[in-house]
Write a protein that holds these residues in place. Structure first.
Motif, PDB file in Angstrom:
ATOM      1  N   HIS A  16      13.136  -9.673   4.047  1.00  8.58           N
ATOM      2  CA  HIS A  16      13.556 -10.792   3.205  1.00  8.58           C
ATOM      3  C   HIS A  16      15.074 -10.854   3.113  1.00  8.58           C
ATOM      4  CE1 HIS A  16       9.629 -12.145   1.472  1.00  8.58           C
ATOM      5  NE2 HIS A  16       9.263 -10.976   1.989  1.00  8.58           N
ATOM      6  N   GLY A  17      15.722  -9.705   3.233  1.00  9.42           N
ATOM      7  CA  GLY A  17      17.185  -9.683   3.270  1.00  9.42           C
ATOM      8  C   GLY A  17      17.730 -10.387   4.498  1.00  9.42           C
ATOM      9  N   VAL A  18      17.017 -10.297   5.614  1.00 12.56           N
ATOM     10  CA  VAL A  18      17.412 -10.998   6.836  1.00 12.56           C
ATOM     11  C   VAL A  18      17.370 -12.508   6.616  1.00 12.56           C
ATOM     12  CG1 VAL A  18      16.657 -11.580   9.176  1.00 12.56           C
ATOM     13  CG2 VAL A  18      16.834  -9.197   8.495  1.00 12.56           C
ATOM     14  N   LYS A  19      16.334 -12.962   5.936  1.00  9.80           N
ATOM     15  CA  LYS A  19      16.233 -14.406   5.653  1.00  9.80           C
ATOM     16  C   LYS A  19      17.400 -14.850   4.770  1.00  9.80           C
ATOM     17  CE  LYS A  19      13.092 -18.001   4.071  1.00  9.80           C
ATOM     18  NZ  LYS A  19      11.816 -18.340   3.395  1.00  9.80           N
ATOM     19  N   PHE A  20      17.742 -14.042   3.777  1.00  5.81           N
ATOM     20  CA  PHE A  20      18.903 -14.330   2.930  1.00  5.81           C
ATOM     21  C   PHE A  20      20.154 -14.437   3.788  1.00  5.81           C
ATOM     22  CE2 PHE A  20      22.565 -11.920   1.181  1.00  5.81           C
ATOM     23  CZ  PHE A  20      23.037 -12.875   0.284  1.00  5.81           C
ATOM     24  N   ASP A  21      20.334 -13.489   4.719  1.00  7.66           N
ATOM     25  CA  ASP A  21      21.507 -13.466   5.587  1.00  7.66           C
ATOM     26  C   ASP A  21      21.586 -14.725   6.449  1.00  7.66           C
ATOM     27  OD1 ASP A  21      23.742 -12.158   7.093  1.00  7.66           O
ATOM     28  OD2 ASP A  21      22.268 -12.160   8.709  1.00  7.66           O
ATOM     29  N   PRO A  57       0.799  -1.236   0.000  1.00 11.17           N
ATOM     30  CA  PRO A  57       0.000   0.000   0.000  1.00 11.17           C
ATOM     31  C   PRO A  57       0.826   1.278   0.000  1.00 11.17           C
ATOM     32  CG  PRO A  57      -0.103  -1.085   2.138  1.00 11.17           C
ATOM     33  CD  PRO A  57       0.561  -2.045   1.199  1.00 11.17           C
ATOM     34  N   ASP A  58       2.062   1.205   0.499  1.00 11.19           N
ATOM     35  CA  ASP A  58       2.927   2.386   0.410  1.00 11.19           C
ATOM     36  C   ASP A  58       4.388   1.957   0.267  1.00 11.19           C
ATOM     37  OD1 ASP A  58       4.360   2.243   2.976  1.00 11.19           O
ATOM     38  OD2 ASP A  58       2.493   2.849   3.908  1.00 11.19           O
ATOM     39  N   PHE A  59       5.218   2.900  -0.113  1.00  9.79           N
ATOM     40  CA  PHE A  59       6.619   2.609  -0.406  1.00  9.79           C
ATOM     41  C   PHE A  59       7.354   2.083   0.817  1.00  9.79           C
ATOM     42  CE2 PHE A  59      11.088   3.881  -0.387  1.00  9.79           C
ATOM     43  CZ  PHE A  59      11.534   3.290  -1.552  1.00  9.79           C
ATOM     44  N   TRP A  60       7.016   2.600   1.994  1.00 11.35           N
ATOM     45  CA  TRP A  60       7.793   2.273   3.189  1.00 11.35           C
ATOM     46  C   TRP A  60       7.563   0.847   3.659  1.00 11.35           C
ATOM     47  CZ3 TRP A  60      11.481   5.366   2.903  1.00 11.35           C
ATOM     48  CH2 TRP A  60      11.269   6.668   2.450  1.00 11.35           C
ATOM     49  N   LEU A  61       6.384   0.300   3.424  1.00 14.45           N
ATOM     50  CA  LEU A  61       6.164  -1.113   3.711  1.00 14.45           C
ATOM     51  C   LEU A  61       6.984  -1.983   2.765  1.00 14.45           C
ATOM     52  CD1 LEU A  61       2.313  -1.154   4.397  1.00 14.45           C
ATOM     53  CD2 LEU A  61       4.154  -1.510   6.062  1.00 14.45           C
ATOM     54  N   TYR A  62       7.078  -1.534   1.519  1.00 15.98           N
ATOM     55  CA  TYR A  62       7.923  -2.228   0.533  1.00 15.98           C
ATOM     56  C   TYR A  62       9.392  -2.149   0.943  1.00 15.98           C
ATOM     57  CZ  TYR A  62      10.547  -2.717  -3.868  1.00 15.98           C
ATOM     58  OH  TYR A  62      11.451  -3.070  -4.828  1.00 15.98           O
ATOM     59  N   PHE A  63       9.837  -0.962   1.345  1.00 12.68           N
ATOM     60  CA  PHE A  63      11.212  -0.739   1.770  1.00 12.68           C
ATOM     61  C   PHE A  63      11.553  -1.657   2.953  1.00 12.68           C
ATOM     62  CE2 PHE A  63      14.465   1.718   4.155  1.00 12.68           C
ATOM     63  CZ  PHE A  63      15.375   1.958   3.150  1.00 12.68           C
ATOM     64  N   ARG A  64      10.650  -1.755   3.922  1.00 16.34           N
ATOM     65  CA  ARG A  64      10.875  -2.615   5.077  1.00 16.34           C
ATOM     66  C   ARG A  64      10.899  -4.088   4.674  1.00 16.34           C
ATOM     67  NH1 ARG A  64       9.188  -5.335   9.767  1.00 16.34           N
ATOM     68  NH2 ARG A  64       9.935  -4.345  11.705  1.00 16.34           N
ATOM     69  N   ALA A  65      10.047  -4.465   3.758  1.00 18.11           N
ATOM     70  CA  ALA A  65       9.990  -5.860   3.304  1.00 18.11           C
ATOM     71  C   ALA A  65      11.307  -6.289   2.671  1.00 18.11           C
ATOM     72  CB  ALA A  65       8.839  -6.045   2.321  1.00 18.11           C
ATOM     73  N   LEU A  66      11.966  -5.367   1.989  1.00 21.59           N
ATOM     74  CA  LEU A  66      13.271  -5.690   1.406  1.00 21.59           C
ATOM     75  C   LEU A  66      14.247  -6.119   2.496  1.00 21.59           C
ATOM     76  CD1 LEU A  66      13.634  -2.760  -1.164  1.00 21.59           C
ATOM     77  CD2 LEU A  66      13.210  -5.171  -1.701  1.00 21.59           C
TER      78      LEU A  66
END
Length: 219
Positions: free
Chosen positions: A96-101, A84-93
């Protein structure tokens, strides 16, 4: 790019070789990373490296591509339009980056060190190219938000994009500076960058989001 001889290695040998160099470049700058010490550790001749890759830079570039491809499997499917907004998308990155780590600690450590690595004197010519490409990604994000009336129009997208890029770097810099993460210790122990610090990272991301929202959101 790797030579045919590298691709012909058995998967376990190829992984052993790759992991050893990921660790070396994660612990040391590009110029300080030693091919000699790694091949000694692996018990192979130094000439083997040149049977697999044209030179040190060729090997390093291959590792950049491989690690980027692995991380893309975790965040590449995320689309701004699904939020719904850019900041939720930014946080999601970051989520999911934590899972990659957590699941790919060596690759994560390598990418975490990447900005420092490409600032090494002998490959600094690569720094501007990579910086330009990265900043352009952030600039395009900003342009999309401006177009739909979410970000302010009175500041150029280029400036807002660069600010967003620098903020993303500052999140990690802050965690390092405050001792929340210790990349040298974690890689020496074979642990992820954010081992047991996932909540600290995301809390810090949330704090930066509040600052960024105040700066970039349309008033």
């Amino acid at each position: 790019m790797p030579k045919a001889t590298f691709n012909k290695l058995k998967p376990d040998k190829r992984k052993q070789f790759t992991d050893a160099f990921l660790r070396e470049f994660a612990l040391h700058s590009y110029d300080e990373a030693s091919l000699t010490s790694v091949v000694s550790e692996l018990g192979i001749a130094k000439g083997s490296v040149y049977q697999y890759f044209a030179d040190k830079l060729d090997l390093f570039t291959y590792l950049v591509g491989e690690c980027g491809a692995v991380k893309a499997r975790y965040i590449g499917h995320l689309k701004r339009t699904d939020f719904p907004d850019f900041w939720l998308y930014f946080r999601a990155l970051y989520e999911h980056g934590v899972k990659f780590d957590l699941e790919n600690p060596l690759q994560s450590h390598f990418l975490h060190k990447l900005v420092d690595n490409i600032n090494s004197p002998s490959i600094q010519h690569l720094y501007k190219n990579m910086l330009d490409q990265t900043v352009t990604v952030f600039e395009k994000m900003v342009e999309s938000e401006i177009a739909i009336g979410k970000f302010r129009r009175d500041i150029p997208a280029k400036t807002q994009g660069f600010f967003l890029y620098k903020a993303s770097l500052a999140i990690n810099d802050q965690l390092l500076a405050l001792g929340e993460i210790d990349t040298k210790k974690s890689i020496e122990k074979g642990l992820p960058v954010f081992h047991k610090k996932e909540e600290v990272l995301l809390r810090t991301v949330d704090q930066y989001i509040e600052i960024l929202k105040a700066a970039l959101d349309k008033r």
